[in-house]
Design an enzyme around this catalytic site. Structure first.
Site, PDB file in Angstrom:
ATOM      1  N   CYS A 133      37.436  39.954  43.988  1.00 20.00           N
ATOM      2  CA  CYS A 133      38.536  40.500  43.196  1.00 20.00           C
ATOM      3  C   CYS A 133      39.489  41.328  44.044  1.00 20.00           C
ATOM      4  CB  CYS A 133      37.989  41.340  42.048  1.00 20.00           C
ATOM      5  SG  CYS A 133      37.123  40.331  40.855  1.00 20.00           S
ATOM      6  N   HIS A 134      38.955  42.310  44.751  1.00 16.25           N
ATOM      7  CA  HIS A 134      39.848  43.193  45.507  1.00 16.25           C
ATOM      8  C   HIS A 134      39.365  43.412  46.927  1.00 16.25           C
ATOM      9  CE1 HIS A 134      40.209  44.094  41.175  1.00 16.25           C
ATOM     10  NE2 HIS A 134      41.468  43.904  41.453  1.00 16.25           N
ATOM     11  N   GLY A 135      38.484  42.515  47.394  1.00 12.27           N
ATOM     12  CA  GLY A 135      38.139  42.514  48.813  1.00 12.27           C
ATOM     13  C   GLY A 135      37.245  43.645  49.295  1.00 12.27           C
TER      14      GLY A 135
ATOM     15  N   TYR B 294      49.653  45.416  39.247  1.00  9.55           N
ATOM     16  CA  TYR B 294      48.388  45.018  39.854  1.00  9.55           C
ATOM     17  C   TYR B 294      48.504  45.086  41.378  1.00  9.55           C
ATOM     18  CZ  TYR B 294      44.069  42.254  40.125  1.00  9.55           C
ATOM     19  OH  TYR B 294      42.788  41.826  40.341  1.00  9.55           O
ATOM     20  N   ARG B 298      46.228  47.380  43.972  1.00  9.02           N
ATOM     21  CA  ARG B 298      45.441  46.844  45.082  1.00  9.02           C
ATOM     22  C   ARG B 298      45.934  47.309  46.448  1.00  9.02           C
ATOM     23  NH1 ARG B 298      44.660  40.545  44.339  1.00  9.02           N
ATOM     24  NH2 ARG B 298      46.883  40.621  44.725  1.00  9.02           N
TER      25      ARG B 298
END
Lengths: 169, 420
Positions: A133-135, B294, B298
Site C-alpha cells: 500500500c505505502h511501501g 492521497y 504518502r
C-alpha cells in the site's frame, strides 16, 4: 448594577447547569458506547491452530478477530539475520528474542502498522515483508526497517498448547 | 432578503402569503438581481444542485434493494445489477454521479479561486462550501465501502486507520469506529446509516450556502461590487435560469456518456472481487477525486505527520479568505496571481497523477515537491502577493468596459473624465 455579588440565584444556576451536564453526559454516553465492540465480537477472543504441516520457510495465515495472523516457520538464515541486527539500526528497537519465544516460530499480526494493509511475504529490502500500500519494509522478525509504518508488526498473545498447536489470544 | 415588498395578485395568494411567505421567497428567487457578466463557470452551482438531487433520488431507490450486511452486501449489489428492473442504470447513475459531483465541485472551487469569490464579504459562503466538500468526501468514501468489494474493504481499512495516528487515543478511536478489531459487519452497517444521513446534511448546508450567497449577491468575473438591482444586473429568471439550464444539458451529455458507454472506467476492477480480509490488493488507490490528498499523505514518511499534512491541505482552504491578502478579487486584474493560479492547478493535477502511481522512486520525489509547493502557494505566495503585486486598474462598473468598446481597461479608464 453596581457590584456583582454572588447570591443564592447564582448558586442555583451553577447547580442546575452542573446537574444538567451530568444528565446530558449520561444520555450521550450510551449513544457513543454502542459503537464499541459488542459482546458477540468480544466473544471471538481466541483461536487454536494446528501447525504440524508447516515446513521450514513456509508461512500460514489464519484469521483471528477478523485480522490475519502470520505464522512463519523461519529458516536458520532468517533467524540468524533477525538476531544479528544491531538495535541502533531499528526504528522501533525490539530484540528478536523478545518477539519469538521459540526462534523457529514467528507469530504476529499480519497487519501493517501504517494503515492496516496485509504485507506480502518474502518481499522487500529485508527479506521479510513488504506492504504494497505505502511501501513499508519489514525484516525477518517483522520489524519495521524502511517506510512510513511507525512500529513493528504486533505480536499477539499466544502460546504453544503442545508441539503442534498454537493458541492465539 | 428582497428589499421591495411583494404583493401576491390573487386573494388566496395574499391570504396564504400573509401566513407563510413562501410566495415572497419565490419572488425573491426569481427576481434576484444577478450580475449580467456571469460566464459559464458560474453555472456549476446549479449543476451541483442537480448532482445532489440525483444522488439522493438514485440512492433512495438503491437502498430499497441493497442489504447492509457483510455476508450479503456484495451479492445484493450484483442482484441490483442483474435482477432489479433498471437496477444497472440506477446504480451506474449513482456511482458515476459521485464522480460527476466531484468534477463539478472542483470546477466550482477553482472558479472561486480564480475570481476571488471567497473574499470579503463572502467568507461564510466559502467556509460553508468547504464543509459541504468535506461531507461530500465522507459520503463518497462510505458509499464506496457499501458494495463490500476488495477496494471497499481495504479502502475502509486504510482510511479508518488514519485515526490510529492520533497519539494515545488513536487505537481506541479506530476500534470504536469499526465496532470490532477490524473492518467488519458492524462497520458496514454504520457506514450505510451515515451514508444515508450525510446527503441530507449537505442539503441543509446547501440552503445555508445559497442563503449566505443571496445576502451580498454573486461575485462576477470583473470582481467589483455592483449596485443591485441596476444596469449591471439581470433578474435570475429567465436570464440565469436559461443559461444554467443550457449548461446543465451540456453537463448531462458528459454524465450520460460515462453512464452508458464507460460506466466502470472511473472505478477499480478489484471492487468486483468480494472483500477478503486476508488479501490486500496489490495496488490500493482511492477514487480519482481523492488522489491529490492521497499523494500528500504518502509523500510524508511519518505516519502522524502524513495524516496532519493531508488534513491541513483541506483545512487550509477554510483559512483562504485571510491568507489571501489582496483586496482585488478577480485574477483578471492580478497578472502575477493569474500565473500562480495556473501553477496551482497544474500542481494539484500532478498530485492527482502521482497519487495514482506507486509511492516510490521518481513518483515519490515529484509528490514531495508538489506537496511542498501546494503549501507554499497558500502559506507564502498568497499572503506576500497581496502586498507585492501591482494590480491592473479596475473598471467602475460591469457595463463600462463593454460600452467602452475595448477590452483594454486602461483605455476605458481614460474615459472616466468624459463620463461625468
Amino acid at each position: 448594577m453596581a457590584e456583582k455579588k454572588t447570591n443564592r440565584r447564582d448558586f442555583l444556576f451553577t447547580a442546575t447547569y452542573a446537574v444538567g451536564a451530568v444528565g446530558a453526559g449520561a444520555v450521550v454516553w450510551p449513544m457513543i458506547d454502542q459503537m464499541n465492540p459488542d459482546a458477540s465480537v468480544k466473544a471471538l477472543a481466541s483461536t487454536e491452530v494446528d501447525v504440524s504441516s508447516v515446513g521450514p520457510g513456509k508461512t500460514i495465515t489464519v484469521l483471528w478477530r477478523g485480522k490475519p495472523v502470520f505464522i512463519r516457520r523461519r529458516t536458520d538464515e532468517e533467524i540468524e539475520e533477525a538476531r544479528s541486527v544491531k538495535l541502533e539500526d531499528l526504528k522501533h528497537p525490539e530484540k528478536d528474542e523478545d518477539r519469538a519465544q521459540n526462534p523457529e516460530w514467528l507469530v504476529m499480526l499480519g497487519v501493517c502498522t501504517h494503515l492496516g494493509c496485509v504485507p506480502l511475504d518474502q518481499k522487500g529490502d529485508y527479506n521479510g515483508w513488504f506492504c504494497p500500500c505505502h511501501g513499508s519494509h519489514y525484516d525477518t522478525s517483522g520489524r519495521i526497517r524502511k517506510g512510513p509504518a511507525p512500529t513493528n508488526m504486533e505480536i499477539p498473545k499466544y502460546e504453544f498448547v503442545n508441539a503442534n498447536t498454537i493458541k492465539i489470544g | 432578503m428582497s428589499d421591495h415588498e411583494y404583493n401576491p395578485k390573487s386573494k388566496f395568494g395574499k391570504w396564504f402569503n400573509d401566513r407563510l411567505p413562501l410566495l415572497t421567497l419565490a419572488n425573491h428567487l426569481t427576481d434576484y438581481p444577478t450580475p449580467k457578466n456571469l460566464n459559464y463557470w458560474w453555472t456549476f452551482g446549479g449543476i451541483l444542485t442537480f448532482c445532489l438531487i440525483t444522488q439522493i433520488v438514485t440512492g433512495l431507490v438503491l437502498a430499497m434493494h441493497y442489504i447492509a450486511h457483510a455476508d450479503m452486501a456484495f451479492d445484493s449489489v450484483e442482484h441490483i445489477m442483474r435482477d432489479v428492473n433498471y437496477g444497472w442504470l440506477i446504480r451506474y447513475i449513482h456511482a458515476n454521479g459521485a464522480s460527476m459531483f466531484f468534477l463539478a465541485v472542483y470546477i466550482h472551487i477553482f472558479r472561486s479561486l480564480f475570481y476571488g469569490s471567497y473574499k470579503a464579504p463572502r467568507e461564510i459562503i466559502w467556509i460553508i462550501g468547504i464543509i459541504i466538500y468535506l461531507l461530500m468526501m465522507a459520503a463518497a468514501f462510505m458509499g464506496y465501502v457499501l458494495p463490500w468489494g476488495q477496494m471497499s474493504f481495504w479502502g475502509a481499512t486504510v482510511i479508518t486507520n488514519l485515526f490510529s495516528a492520533i497519539p494515545l487515543v488513536g487505537e481506541g478511536i479506530v476500534t470504536w469506529l469499526w465496532g470490532g478489531y477490524s473492518v467488519d459487519n458492524p462497520t458496514l452497517t454504520r457506514f450505510f446509516t451515515l451514508h444515508y444521513l450525510i446527503p441530507f446534511l449537505i442539503l441543509g448546508l446547501v440552503v445555508l450556502h445559497i442563503w449566505a450567497l443571496h445576502v451580498p449577491g454573486n461575485n462576477n468575473p470583473v470582481g467589483i461590487d455592483i449596485k443591485k438591482p441596476s444596469k449591471d444586473t439581470v433578474p435570475f429568471h429567465p436570464y440565469i435560469v436559461i443559461k444554467d439550464g443550457f449548461a446543465l444539458l451540456m453537463f448531462m451529455i458528459v454524465f450520460a456518456f460515462f453512464v452508458f458507454y464507460t460506466p466502470n472506467i472511473l472505478g477499480h476492477a478489484d471492487n468486483y472481487i468480494e472483500a477478503d480480509p486476508l488479501v490486500t490488493p496489490a495496488h490500493i488507490v482511492p477514487e480519482w477525486y481523492l488522489l491529490p490528498f492521497y499523494a500528500i499523505l504518502r509523500s510524508v514518511p511519518d505516519k502522524l505527520l502524513g495524516v496532519i499534512a493531508m488534513l491541513s491541505a483541506i483545512f487550509i482552504l477554510a483559512a483562504l479568505p485571510w491568507l489571501d491578502t489582496s483586496k482585488i478579487r478577480s485574477a483578471v486584474f492580478r497578472p502575477l496571481y493569474r500565473q500562480f493560479y495556473w501553477i496551482l492547478v497544474a500542481d494539484v493535477l500532478i498530485l492527482g497523477y502521482v497519487g495514482a502511481m506507486p509511492a516510490e522512486g521518481l513518483y515519490l520525489l515529484i509528490a514531495r515537491v508538489a506537496t511542498a509547493y501546494y503549501f507554499l502557494h497558500f502559506l507564502v505566495i498568497l499572503p506576500v502577493l497581496g502586498f507585492k503585486e501591482k494590480t491592473l486598474p479596475l473598471p467602475i462598473s460591469i457595463t463600462e468596459p463593454i460600452l467602452g468598446g475595448s477590452p483594454n481597461l486602461a483605455a476605458a479608464k481614460n474615459r472616466e473624465g468624459l463620463k461625468e
